[in-house]
Write a protein that holds these residues in place. Structure first.
Motif, PDB file in Angstrom:
ATOM      1  N   PRO A 212      50.979 -10.649 -12.574  1.00 31.46           N
ATOM      2  CA  PRO A 212      49.711 -10.400 -11.858  1.00 31.46           C
ATOM      3  C   PRO A 212      48.582 -11.363 -12.244  1.00 31.46           C
ATOM      4  O   PRO A 212      47.761 -11.725 -11.392  1.00 31.46           O
ATOM      5  CB  PRO A 212      49.366  -8.961 -12.239  1.00 31.46           C
ATOM      6  N   VAL A 213      48.520 -11.780 -13.506  1.00 32.44           N
ATOM      7  CA  VAL A 213      47.483 -12.725 -13.934  1.00 32.44           C
ATOM      8  C   VAL A 213      47.641 -14.042 -13.181  1.00 32.44           C
ATOM      9  O   VAL A 213      46.661 -14.618 -12.699  1.00 32.44           O
ATOM     10  CB  VAL A 213      47.540 -12.952 -15.463  1.00 32.44           C
ATOM     11  N   ARG A 214      48.867 -14.512 -13.063  1.00 35.39           N
ATOM     12  CA  ARG A 214      49.104 -15.769 -12.352  1.00 35.39           C
ATOM     13  C   ARG A 214      48.856 -15.605 -10.858  1.00 35.39           C
ATOM     14  O   ARG A 214      48.329 -16.506 -10.206  1.00 35.39           O
ATOM     15  CB  ARG A 214      50.525 -16.280 -12.614  1.00 35.39           C
ATOM     16  N   ARG A 215      49.218 -14.449 -10.303  1.00 30.08           N
ATOM     17  CA  ARG A 215      48.952 -14.198  -8.875  1.00 30.08           C
ATOM     18  C   ARG A 215      47.458 -14.241  -8.600  1.00 30.08           C
ATOM     19  O   ARG A 215      47.013 -14.781  -7.588  1.00 30.08           O
ATOM     20  CB  ARG A 215      49.532 -12.851  -8.444  1.00 30.08           C
ATOM     21  N   ALA A 216      46.665 -13.665  -9.511  1.00 31.58           N
ATOM     22  CA  ALA A 216      45.205 -13.667  -9.335  1.00 31.58           C
ATOM     23  C   ALA A 216      44.647 -15.089  -9.390  1.00 31.58           C
ATOM     24  O   ALA A 216      43.757 -15.444  -8.612  1.00 31.58           O
ATOM     25  CB  ALA A 216      44.546 -12.789 -10.403  1.00 31.58           C
ATOM     26  N   TYR A 217      45.180 -15.909 -10.287  1.00 27.20           N
ATOM     27  CA  TYR A 217      44.711 -17.297 -10.404  1.00 27.20           C
ATOM     28  C   TYR A 217      45.110 -18.085  -9.158  1.00 27.20           C
ATOM     29  O   TYR A 217      44.332 -18.889  -8.632  1.00 27.20           O
ATOM     30  CB  TYR A 217      45.277 -17.923 -11.668  1.00 27.20           C
ATOM     31  N   ILE A 218      46.308 -17.836  -8.653  1.00 29.06           N
ATOM     32  CA  ILE A 218      46.760 -18.502  -7.420  1.00 29.06           C
ATOM     33  C   ILE A 218      45.855 -18.092  -6.258  1.00 29.06           C
ATOM     34  O   ILE A 218      45.470 -18.933  -5.437  1.00 29.06           O
ATOM     35  CB  ILE A 218      48.243 -18.172  -7.138  1.00 29.06           C
ATOM     36  N   ALA A 219      45.493 -16.819  -6.198  1.00 32.20           N
ATOM     37  CA  ALA A 219      44.593 -16.345  -5.134  1.00 32.20           C
ATOM     38  C   ALA A 219      43.236 -17.048  -5.225  1.00 32.20           C
ATOM     39  O   ALA A 219      42.644 -17.414  -4.197  1.00 32.20           O
ATOM     40  CB  ALA A 219      44.417 -14.830  -5.217  1.00 32.20           C
ATOM     41  N   LEU A 220      42.745 -17.271  -6.451  1.00 33.75           N
ATOM     42  CA  LEU A 220      41.484 -17.996  -6.618  1.00 33.75           C
ATOM     43  C   LEU A 220      41.626 -19.434  -6.122  1.00 33.75           C
ATOM     44  O   LEU A 220      40.750 -19.939  -5.410  1.00 33.75           O
ATOM     45  CB  LEU A 220      41.038 -17.975  -8.082  1.00 33.75           C
ATOM     46  N   LEU A 221      42.733 -20.079  -6.462  1.00 32.28           N
ATOM     47  CA  LEU A 221      42.973 -21.449  -5.974  1.00 32.28           C
ATOM     48  C   LEU A 221      42.985 -21.489  -4.450  1.00 32.28           C
ATOM     49  O   LEU A 221      42.408 -22.391  -3.842  1.00 32.28           O
ATOM     50  CB  LEU A 221      44.325 -21.956  -6.478  1.00 32.28           C
ATOM     51  N   GLU A 222      43.671 -20.517  -3.854  1.00 30.59           N
ATOM     52  CA  GLU A 222      43.740 -20.481  -2.388  1.00 30.59           C
ATOM     53  C   GLU A 222      42.357 -20.259  -1.776  1.00 30.59           C
ATOM     54  O   GLU A 222      42.019 -20.873  -0.766  1.00 30.59           O
ATOM     55  CB  GLU A 222      44.732 -19.409  -1.942  1.00 30.59           C
ATOM     56  N   GLU A 223      41.572 -19.412  -2.393  1.00 31.30           N
ATOM     57  CA  GLU A 223      40.196 -19.189  -1.924  1.00 31.30           C
ATOM     58  C   GLU A 223      39.386 -20.480  -2.023  1.00 31.30           C
ATOM     59  O   GLU A 223      38.677 -20.867  -1.086  1.00 31.30           O
ATOM     60  CB  GLU A 223      39.536 -18.085  -2.750  1.00 31.30           C
ATOM     61  N   MET A 224      39.484 -21.159  -3.166  1.00 32.81           N
ATOM     62  CA  MET A 224      38.742 -22.416  -3.355  1.00 32.81           C
ATOM     63  C   MET A 224      39.219 -23.476  -2.365  1.00 32.81           C
ATOM     64  O   MET A 224      38.446 -24.344  -1.979  1.00 32.81           O
ATOM     65  CB  MET A 224      38.908 -22.920  -4.793  1.00 32.81           C
ATOM     66  N   GLY A 225      40.477 -23.388  -1.942  1.00 26.49           N
ATOM     67  CA  GLY A 225      41.011 -24.330  -0.965  1.00 26.49           C
ATOM     68  C   GLY A 225      40.296 -24.277   0.372  1.00 26.49           C
ATOM     69  O   GLY A 225      40.393 -25.214   1.165  1.00 26.49           O
ATOM     70  N   GLY A 226      39.567 -23.204   0.627  1.00 26.80           N
ATOM     71  CA  GLY A 226      38.813 -23.079   1.874  1.00 26.80           C
ATOM     72  C   GLY A 226      37.403 -23.655   1.797  1.00 26.80           C
ATOM     73  O   GLY A 226      36.686 -23.685   2.799  1.00 26.80           O
ATOM     74  N   LEU A 227      36.999 -24.124   0.625  1.00 29.71           N
ATOM     75  CA  LEU A 227      35.662 -24.707   0.467  1.00 29.71           C
ATOM     76  C   LEU A 227      35.634 -26.130   1.022  1.00 29.71           C
ATOM     77  O   LEU A 227      36.679 -26.775   1.154  1.00 29.71           O
ATOM     78  CB  LEU A 227      35.284 -24.749  -1.021  1.00 29.71           C
ATOM     79  N   PRO A 228      34.445 -26.653   1.314  1.00 24.35           N
ATOM     80  CA  PRO A 228      34.346 -28.051   1.733  1.00 24.35           C
ATOM     81  C   PRO A 228      34.868 -28.996   0.638  1.00 24.35           C
ATOM     82  O   PRO A 228      34.813 -28.682  -0.556  1.00 24.35           O
ATOM     83  CB  PRO A 228      32.841 -28.253   1.961  1.00 24.35           C
ATOM     84  N   TYR A 229      35.356 -30.138   1.055  1.00 20.15           N
ATOM     85  CA  TYR A 229      35.993 -31.111   0.167  1.00 20.15           C
ATOM     86  C   TYR A 229      35.200 -31.391  -1.114  1.00 20.15           C
ATOM     87  O   TYR A 229      35.789 -31.362  -2.204  1.00 20.15           O
ATOM     88  CB  TYR A 229      36.256 -32.426   0.920  1.00 20.15           C
ATOM     89  N   PRO A 230      33.892 -31.679  -1.067  1.00 24.62           N
ATOM     90  CA  PRO A 230      33.192 -32.016  -2.313  1.00 24.62           C
ATOM     91  C   PRO A 230      33.284 -30.912  -3.373  1.00 24.62           C
ATOM     92  O   PRO A 230      33.459 -31.194  -4.555  1.00 24.62           O
ATOM     93  CB  PRO A 230      31.747 -32.251  -1.879  1.00 24.62           C
ATOM     94  N   TYR A 231      33.174 -29.648  -2.940  1.00 28.42           N
ATOM     95  CA  TYR A 231      33.297 -28.540  -3.891  1.00 28.42           C
ATOM     96  C   TYR A 231      34.706 -28.501  -4.475  1.00 28.42           C
ATOM     97  O   TYR A 231      34.884 -28.305  -5.677  1.00 28.42           O
ATOM     98  CB  TYR A 231      32.986 -27.200  -3.209  1.00 28.42           C
ATOM     99  N   ARG A 232      35.698 -28.657  -3.618  1.00 26.49           N
ATOM    100  CA  ARG A 232      37.089 -28.590  -4.079  1.00 26.49           C
ATOM    101  C   ARG A 232      37.389 -29.683  -5.099  1.00 26.49           C
ATOM    102  O   ARG A 232      38.103 -29.451  -6.073  1.00 26.49           O
ATOM    103  CB  ARG A 232      38.049 -28.679  -2.894  1.00 26.49           C
ATOM    104  N   LEU A 233      36.846 -30.866  -4.879  1.00 23.38           N
ATOM    105  CA  LEU A 233      37.097 -31.962  -5.817  1.00 23.38           C
ATOM    106  C   LEU A 233      36.444 -31.674  -7.165  1.00 23.38           C
ATOM    107  O   LEU A 233      37.076 -31.830  -8.220  1.00 23.38           O
ATOM    108  CB  LEU A 233      36.589 -33.293  -5.272  1.00 23.38           C
ATOM    109  N   VAL A 234      35.191 -31.248  -7.161  1.00 19.98           N
ATOM    110  CA  VAL A 234      34.498 -30.945  -8.418  1.00 19.98           C
ATOM    111  C   VAL A 234      35.229 -29.814  -9.156  1.00 19.98           C
ATOM    112  O   VAL A 234      35.451 -29.892 -10.370  1.00 19.98           O
ATOM    113  CB  VAL A 234      33.015 -30.583  -8.168  1.00 19.98           C
ATOM    114  N   LEU A 235      35.644 -28.801  -8.431  1.00 19.73           N
ATOM    115  CA  LEU A 235      36.351 -27.692  -9.064  1.00 19.73           C
ATOM    116  C   LEU A 235      37.726 -28.125  -9.569  1.00 19.73           C
ATOM    117  O   LEU A 235      38.185 -27.647 -10.613  1.00 19.73           O
ATOM    118  CB  LEU A 235      36.457 -26.506  -8.103  1.00 19.73           C
TER     119      LEU A 235
END
Length: 189
Positions: free
Chosen positions: A90-113
């Motif tokens: 579950p810890v890894r699933r939660a981190y993957i979900a965060l990555l997927e959420e961040m994947g929806g941000l505009p490119y500059p945010y995604r690169l900095v993150l």
């Protein structure tokens, strides 16, 4: 203090907590942790592919090198017994979900993150992994001059994008990344 450090500043205490976790290293625990890293690195691969598809030409070389390092890491994890079909903690699933959420941000945010994802993990790794052990090969991969150069290039790119980004949005995601890092490293307690 540069802008990246200023952005991380309010979260520095949480990073220190992660670095001070009383990790208990043994081969079995480490192999479990590695196997649980596979689905996260696979999600990171997809995140990187998305970044690369939108990257301006000047950003592509370090992202291509980061993608290659990620593919090599996936191969190495498979050689250590990780399997794409294994249940995901579950810890890894939660981190993957965060990555997927961040994947929806505009490119500059995604690169900095993406830069911070790598940097914060490596800061925790360097605090916990010392000397010889089953992690030696992975340590050599992350400390190789080529990977360090990629991290430096990502830092330069991130610095160049910061002025156009909302610091409060970035700080919110940095807090969540650090919380996920703490939960992930806590799997080794």
């Amino acid at each position: 203090m540069d802008r990246l450090e200023a952005l991380l500043g309010p979260r520095q205490e949480l990073l220190h907590e992660i670095q001070a976790l009383p990790i208990r290293w043994d081969r079995e625990r480490f192999l479990f942790w590695l196997k649980q890293d596979y689905p996260f690195v696979e999600a990171l691969y997809r995140y990187l592919v998305g970044l690369l598809s939108e990257a301006p030409q000047a950003h592509r070389p370090p992202l291509v090198h980061a993608l290659l390092a990620t593919v090599e890491e996936l191969d190495w994890l498979l050689s250590q017994g990780a399997s794409p079909g294994d249940p995901v903690h579950p810890v890894r699933r939660a981190y993957i979900a965060l990555l997927e959420e961040m994947g929806g941000l505009p490119y500059p945010y995604r690169l900095v993150l993406f830069y911070f994802l790598n940097r914060l993990f490596l800061e925790a790794w360097n605090a916990h992994v010392q000397g010889e052990g089953p992690w030696q090969e992975l340590s050599e991969h992350w400390s190789a001059p080529e990977f360090q150069a990629v991290l430096f290039d990502l830092e330069v790119l991130a610095q160049g994008l910061l002025s156009q980004l909302d610091p409060s949005l970035l700080q919110g995601y940095l807090l969540r990344i650090l919380e996920m890092e703490k939960a992930t490293w806590s799997l080794l307690l």
